[in-house]
Motif scaffolding. Structure first.
Motif, PDB file in Angstrom:
ATOM      1  N   ARG A  20      51.471  15.219  37.871  1.00 42.48           N
ATOM      2  CA  ARG A  20      50.807  16.273  37.539  1.00 42.48           C
ATOM      3  C   ARG A  20      50.398  16.183  36.191  1.00 42.48           C
ATOM      4  NH1 ARG A  20      54.205  21.986  38.640  1.00 42.48           N
ATOM      5  NH2 ARG A  20      54.533  21.883  41.061  1.00 42.48           N
ATOM      6  N   PRO A  21      49.017  16.496  35.869  1.00 40.87           N
ATOM      7  CA  PRO A  21      47.673  15.916  34.992  1.00 40.87           C
ATOM      8  C   PRO A  21      48.975  16.323  33.499  1.00 40.87           C
ATOM      9  CG  PRO A  21      46.689  17.935  36.126  1.00 40.87           C
ATOM     10  CD  PRO A  21      48.290  17.405  36.523  1.00 40.87           C
ATOM     11  N   THR A  22      48.789  15.766  32.189  1.00 42.01           N
ATOM     12  CA  THR A  22      49.139  15.965  31.186  1.00 42.01           C
ATOM     13  C   THR A  22      49.065  16.439  30.112  1.00 42.01           C
ATOM     14  OG1 THR A  22      49.679  13.871  30.255  1.00 42.01           O
ATOM     15  CG2 THR A  22      51.188  13.779  31.602  1.00 42.01           C
ATOM     16  N   SER A  23      49.387  17.131  28.951  1.00 42.06           N
ATOM     17  CA  SER A  23      48.276  18.136  28.751  1.00 42.06           C
ATOM     18  C   SER A  23      47.685  16.905  26.898  1.00 42.06           C
ATOM     19  CB  SER A  23      49.217  18.920  27.284  1.00 42.06           C
ATOM     20  OG  SER A  23      50.620  17.649  26.674  1.00 42.06           O
ATOM     21  N   ASP A  24      48.115  15.635  26.718  1.00 38.71           N
ATOM     22  CA  ASP A  24      47.461  15.000  26.417  1.00 38.71           C
ATOM     23  C   ASP A  24      45.843  14.149  27.146  1.00 38.71           C
ATOM     24  OD1 ASP A  24      49.016  13.482  27.965  1.00 38.71           O
ATOM     25  OD2 ASP A  24      49.963  11.714  26.065  1.00 38.71           O
ATOM     26  N   GLU A  25      46.055  13.934  27.984  1.00 44.22           N
ATOM     27  CA  GLU A  25      45.525  13.498  28.899  1.00 44.22           C
ATOM     28  C   GLU A  25      44.161  14.359  28.490  1.00 44.22           C
ATOM     29  OE1 GLU A  25      47.146  13.314  33.440  1.00 44.22           O
ATOM     30  OE2 GLU A  25      45.797  14.048  33.375  1.00 44.22           O
ATOM     31  N   LEU A  26      43.154  12.682  28.113  1.00 39.40           N
ATOM     32  CA  LEU A  26      41.803  13.352  28.347  1.00 39.40           C
ATOM     33  C   LEU A  26      40.729  13.542  28.986  1.00 39.40           C
ATOM     34  CD1 LEU A  26      39.174  12.678  26.091  1.00 39.40           C
ATOM     35  CD2 LEU A  26      39.079  10.885  26.605  1.00 39.40           C
TER      36      LEU A  26
ATOM     37  N   GLU B 191      39.090  16.975  29.266  1.00 45.37           N
ATOM     38  CA  GLU B 191      39.275  17.622  28.671  1.00 45.37           C
ATOM     39  C   GLU B 191      38.820  18.637  29.050  1.00 45.37           C
ATOM     40  OE1 GLU B 191      36.819  17.714  25.519  1.00 45.37           O
ATOM     41  OE2 GLU B 191      38.238  15.952  24.442  1.00 45.37           O
ATOM     42  N   GLY B 192      39.929  18.167  30.670  1.00 49.37           N
ATOM     43  CA  GLY B 192      40.171  20.008  31.898  1.00 49.37           C
ATOM     44  C   GLY B 192      38.701  20.234  32.391  1.00 49.37           C
ATOM     45  N   GLU B 193      38.115  20.184  32.114  1.00 47.78           N
ATOM     46  CA  GLU B 193      36.120  20.365  32.772  1.00 47.78           C
ATOM     47  C   GLU B 193      35.693  19.584  33.561  1.00 47.78           C
ATOM     48  OE1 GLU B 193      32.108  21.692  30.830  1.00 47.78           O
ATOM     49  OE2 GLU B 193      33.552  20.642  29.525  1.00 47.78           O
TER      50      GLU B 193
END
Length: 264
Positions: free
Chosen positions: A7-13, A77-79
């Motif tokens: 799963r993606p982590t919070s510090d992923e760009l 950034e999640g977009e």
């Protein structure tokens, strides 16, 4: 070492989620990317490698949305960039993504300063002179500000290309064989600049390369084979990268169909 992508982590760009790219249709179709899932943390330097035809260039084009994936998502950034219209994508790439290619793509009639500030002018922005001076100094071009590309060495031209990529203050920097046309000493200088952009700036770098020396400057190396993530290395050495590439090259050769014998 087999890649592990969860799963993606919070510090992923940046994140590619199950990205596929197919060229052509039906029987003539070619699957260049076969469901790539990869995450890229902020302020890291990742090198992407693989045998010829492994999908490296397609990966870069899809990650930067220079070419739209056939399916899957590319998130910055999640977009989800794959849902954006072309005009919005162009604006995003201009403001938030920088590119450094093997060919320098400089305009011969413009001097260093004008080549560096060209992206800003194309975007209708007035260059911040303090920022421009800072970027030119960081890339070692202060004494060459008024020189045109024809008056510069290959390494100096690539420095201009890097300065041009950095002047928009992008969050993400893509490189496609950025040292491929340079000699070894100059290539190491350019790698130092890219490494510095990650370590001291706000950039995250993703560089496609075939050179183990380039890859050894990265925090992580991702290996592609047949459009799939085959392996990863963290904090690699030149020897580790070369060994992995040798193994992948031997594997790829074994997969090639045997040519039929000629009948005379």
């Amino acid at each position: 070492m087999r890649a592990k992508q969860g799963r993606p982590t919070s510090d992923e760009l940046l994140r590619l989620q199950d990205v596929r790219k197919v060229y052509g249709r039906s029987r003539n179709s070619v699957e260049a990317l076969a469901g790539v899932t990869l995450g890229f943390r902020r302020h890291t330097f990742t090198a992407v490698m693989g045998p010829s035809g492994s999908g490296k260039s397609t990966f870069l084009h899809c990650a930067a949305l220079l070419d739209r994936p056939t399916s899957g998502s590319v998130l910055l950034e999640g977009e989800d960039l794959t849902t954006m219209k072309e005009r919005s994508l162009t604006k995003l790439r201009r403001n938030r993504i920088g590119f450094v290619f093997q060919s320098f793509n400089l305009l011969p009639a413009l001097n260093v300063v004008d080549n560096v500030t060209l992206p800003l002018r194309l975007a209708g922005k007035r260059p911040n002179r303090r920022l421009v001076d800072e970027v030119i100094e960081r890339t070692g071009l202060t004494a060459r500000r008024k020189h045109r590309p024809g008056e510069l060495s290959g390494g100096q031209q690539q420095r201009v290309a890097i300065a041009r990529a950095l002047v928009t203050q992008p969050v993400l920097l893509f490189g496609d064989e950025p040292t491929g046309a340079l000699d070894t000493e100059t290539a190491l200088e350019i790698l130092g600049l890219l490494r510095s952009a990650v370590d001291t700036g706000e950039q995250t770098a993703v560089v496609v390369t075939h050179d183990p020396v380039v890859a050894s400057h990265a925090d992580r190396v991702v290996f592609l084979v047949d459009g799939r993530v085959s392996a990863e290395l963290e904090r690699p050495t030149v020897q580790e990268v070369a060994r992995q590439m040798t193994q992948l090259g031997a594997w790829a050769r074994r997969q090639q169909p045997t040519r039929p014998e000629r009948v005379i």
